[in-house]
Design a protein around this motif. Structure first.
Motif, PDB file in Angstrom:
ATOM      1  N   GLU A 193       0.810  -1.227   0.000  1.00  0.00           N
ATOM      2  CA  GLU A 193       0.000   0.000   0.000  1.00  0.00           C
ATOM      3  C   GLU A 193       0.839   1.270   0.000  1.00  0.00           C
ATOM      4  OE1 GLU A 193      -0.811   2.479   2.386  1.00  0.00           O
ATOM      5  OE2 GLU A 193       0.597   1.830   3.919  1.00  0.00           O
ATOM      6  N   ASP A 197      -1.537   3.652  -5.590  1.00  0.00           N
ATOM      7  CA  ASP A 197      -2.598   4.631  -5.370  1.00  0.00           C
ATOM      8  C   ASP A 197      -3.832   4.027  -4.715  1.00  0.00           C
ATOM      9  OD1 ASP A 197      -1.554   7.149  -6.806  1.00  0.00           O
ATOM     10  OD2 ASP A 197      -1.251   5.583  -8.304  1.00  0.00           O
ATOM     11  N   TYR A 198      -4.041   2.734  -4.900  1.00  0.00           N
ATOM     12  CA  TYR A 198      -5.141   2.052  -4.238  1.00  0.00           C
ATOM     13  C   TYR A 198      -4.816   0.568  -4.117  1.00  0.00           C
ATOM     14  CZ  TYR A 198      -6.791   0.057  -8.679  1.00  0.00           C
ATOM     15  OH  TYR A 198      -6.884  -0.646  -9.851  1.00  0.00           O
ATOM     16  N   ASP A 228      -8.538  -3.220   8.654  1.00  0.00           N
ATOM     17  CA  ASP A 228      -8.904  -1.931   9.269  1.00  0.00           C
ATOM     18  C   ASP A 228      -7.796  -1.389  10.167  1.00  0.00           C
ATOM     19  OD1 ASP A 228     -11.358  -1.867   8.045  1.00  0.00           O
ATOM     20  OD2 ASP A 228     -12.475  -2.594   9.783  1.00  0.00           O
ATOM     21  N   PRO A 231      -2.598   1.094   9.196  1.00  0.00           N
ATOM     22  CA  PRO A 231      -2.696   2.530   8.881  1.00  0.00           C
ATOM     23  C   PRO A 231      -2.481   2.785   7.384  1.00  0.00           C
ATOM     24  CG  PRO A 231      -1.209   2.117  10.727  1.00  0.00           C
ATOM     25  CD  PRO A 231      -1.478   0.796  10.104  1.00  0.00           C
ATOM     26  N   THR A 232      -3.435   3.437   6.755  1.00  0.00           N
ATOM     27  CA  THR A 232      -3.307   3.803   5.345  1.00  0.00           C
ATOM     28  C   THR A 232      -4.343   4.861   5.003  1.00  0.00           C
ATOM     29  OG1 THR A 232      -3.303   3.015   3.056  1.00  0.00           O
ATOM     30  CG2 THR A 232      -4.870   1.974   4.556  1.00  0.00           C
ATOM     31  N   GLN A 233      -3.996   5.701   4.051  1.00  0.00           N
ATOM     32  CA  GLN A 233      -4.932   6.688   3.522  1.00  0.00           C
ATOM     33  C   GLN A 233      -5.404   6.289   2.119  1.00  0.00           C
ATOM     34  OE1 GLN A 233      -5.999   9.333   5.378  1.00  0.00           O
ATOM     35  NE2 GLN A 233      -4.807   8.365   7.004  1.00  0.00           N
ATOM     36  N   LYS A 234      -4.972   5.121   1.661  1.00  0.00           N
ATOM     37  CA  LYS A 234      -5.277   4.704   0.297  1.00  0.00           C
ATOM     38  C   LYS A 234      -6.674   4.085   0.208  1.00  0.00           C
ATOM     39  CE  LYS A 234      -1.045   5.838  -0.718  1.00  0.00           C
ATOM     40  NZ  LYS A 234       0.016   4.876  -1.027  1.00  0.00           N
ATOM     41  N   PRO A 235      -7.393   4.325  -0.890  1.00  0.00           N
ATOM     42  CA  PRO A 235      -8.678   3.658  -1.099  1.00  0.00           C
ATOM     43  C   PRO A 235      -8.505   2.144  -1.180  1.00  0.00           C
ATOM     44  CG  PRO A 235      -8.425   5.506  -2.603  1.00  0.00           C
ATOM     45  CD  PRO A 235      -7.091   5.293  -1.965  1.00  0.00           C
ATOM     46  N   ARG A 260     -13.647  -0.537   6.298  1.00  0.00           N
ATOM     47  CA  ARG A 260     -13.010   0.508   5.501  1.00  0.00           C
ATOM     48  C   ARG A 260     -12.823   0.032   4.059  1.00  0.00           C
ATOM     49  NH1 ARG A 260      -7.261   2.088   7.618  1.00  0.00           N
ATOM     50  NH2 ARG A 260      -6.918   0.039   6.702  1.00  0.00           N
ATOM     51  N   HIS A 262     -13.888   1.043   0.215  1.00  0.00           N
ATOM     52  CA  HIS A 262     -14.393   2.175  -0.559  1.00  0.00           C
ATOM     53  C   HIS A 262     -15.036   1.763  -1.875  1.00  0.00           C
ATOM     54  CE1 HIS A 262     -11.016   3.568   1.961  1.00  0.00           C
ATOM     55  NE2 HIS A 262     -11.764   4.628   2.156  1.00  0.00           N
TER      56      HIS A 262
END
Length: 379
Positions: A193, A197-198, A228, A231-235, A260, A262
């Motif tokens: 990840e 980008d995703y 979950d 830690p990640t901000q990726k879709p 989580r 998307h």
């Protein structure tokens, strides 16, 4: 003058694609289809690596296969896409082609599936063509070099288009144990990840020794609860099997809503052999089927999920995309993005440009000014 230049540019690209497509179908395809399909894939991968290594190779490839039109641009989950047509996971398993694929005209690429440990996959033969059905039978069994090796290949690289990764559990005896399988997913996810980008969590590979344990709602709950905590901000997307019944799908969606996730990829390969779209005889008993065989199943799931969930999930339509009409149908059923592999193998690499150019025309014909306006209008 500007409108005339745009018109002439479209005409040139149209005829460029016709010439390349004619050469592919008339000359190269008969040669390729006379050879072992895995051998052909491996040789084309080597060619792609060479072309992607140098700027000249990338620019030349783009001149032959590129296409741009602002009507196809959209931002999905914070990611900018130049067009909606992506390469599905399963073609570039180890990210060898990430340098050249943007030049082929794709709007995004999904590499993998990548697992925590290297995997040789299932024994050969493990790839067959279905010429009459316009499909493939795939039995690779999650062959890949493992997340550490693939991650090194992507490290410090920048791409012109979004790059996603499909992660799965290593196809090995240890992962018959549920706890081991979940740890395997988590390791591959954590490593990959950082570089993409995703991420797509593939729970629907039909060719692993352990089957598809995570289509069980209780097991999926445990897997997604573990994801979950990373830690990640990726879709994050979940890739679904086309063989799910509506009851099974409803149970999975009940779990997915609480985590989580998307988006959803609809769909993976089908294992069913009673499909009326299978026109070839002597189909191998093992392996999952792609292409036109799975196209209708993908459409049905897209429509069902979009009607049930609306815009809660971003949907990626995958299966049976050979033409602009195929892609547009999925978009109107609810897909924001489209993935393909088999269509390119049967029609030629110029088909990506053909689909994008055709999509632009279909959107304009229906009065849309952006592709996002068409998403879900038939559902």
């Amino acid at each position: 003058m500007k409108n005339l230049a745009v018109f002439m540019g479209e005409v040139i690209i149209f005829y460029r694609n016709k010439v390349i497509g004619g050469l592919y179908k008339g000359v190269l395809k008969p040669i390729f289809f006379g050879m072992d399909p895995e051998f052909v894939h491996d040789q084309m991968t080597r060619v792609g690596i060479i072309l992607g290594r140098w700027g000249f190779g990338r620019k030349t490839t783009s001149a032959f296969f590129g296409y741009k039109n602002s009507i196809l641009e959209q931002t999905v989950l914070g990611i900018d896409f130049k067009n909606p047509i992506g390469l599905s996971a399963g073609f570039d398993k180890d990210a060898y082609l990430a340098d050249i694929l943007p030049s082929v005209g794709f709007g995004f690429v999904e590499v993998g599936s990548v697992t925590a440990k290297p995997c040789d996959g299932n024994p050969k033969p493990r790839l067959w063509r279905l010429p009459k059905s316009k499909g493939l039978v795939v039995y690779y069994g999650l062959k890949n070099e493992g997340c550490e090796v693939v991650a090194k290949r992507l490290h410090n690289k920048k791409f012109d288009i979004p790059i996603g990764v499909s992660v799965a559990m290593t196809n090995c005896k240890e992962n018959l144990n549920l706890e081991s399988a979940i740890k395997d997913y988590a390791e591959a996810f954590s490593v990959m990840e950082l570089l993409v980008d995703y991420v797509t969590v593939n729970i629907s590979c039909p060719n692993a020794g352990g089957g598809q344990p995570f289509i069980d709602p209780g097991k999926l709950e445990l897997l997604l609860a573990t994801i979950d905590r990373i830690p990640t901000q990726k879709p994050i997307f979940l890739k679904l099997s086309p063989d799910l019944t509506e009851v099974e799908l409803d149970r999975l969606l009940d779990i997915v809503r609480a985590h989580r996730i998307h988006g959803l990829v609809c769909t993976n390969l089908t294992k069913k052999r009673d499909n009326p779209k299978i026109l070839d005889s002597n189909i191998p008993e093992r392996g999952g089927l792609s292409g036109k065989v799975v196209g209708g199943m993908s459409d049905k799931m897209l429509e069902y999920i979009y009607r049930k969930e609306g815009k809660r999930f971003v949907l990626i339509g995958c299966g049976g995309v050979f033409t602009a009409e195929d892609a547009y149908r999925k978009i109107k059923l609810g897909a924001s993005l489209i993935e393909m592999i088999t269509g390119m193998i049967f029609e030629g690499p110029q088909v990506v440009s053909e689909i994008n150019q055709g999509l632009a025309e279909l959107l304009k014909k229906d009065g849309f000014t952006s592709i996002s306006q068409a998403v879900g209008i038939d559902s």
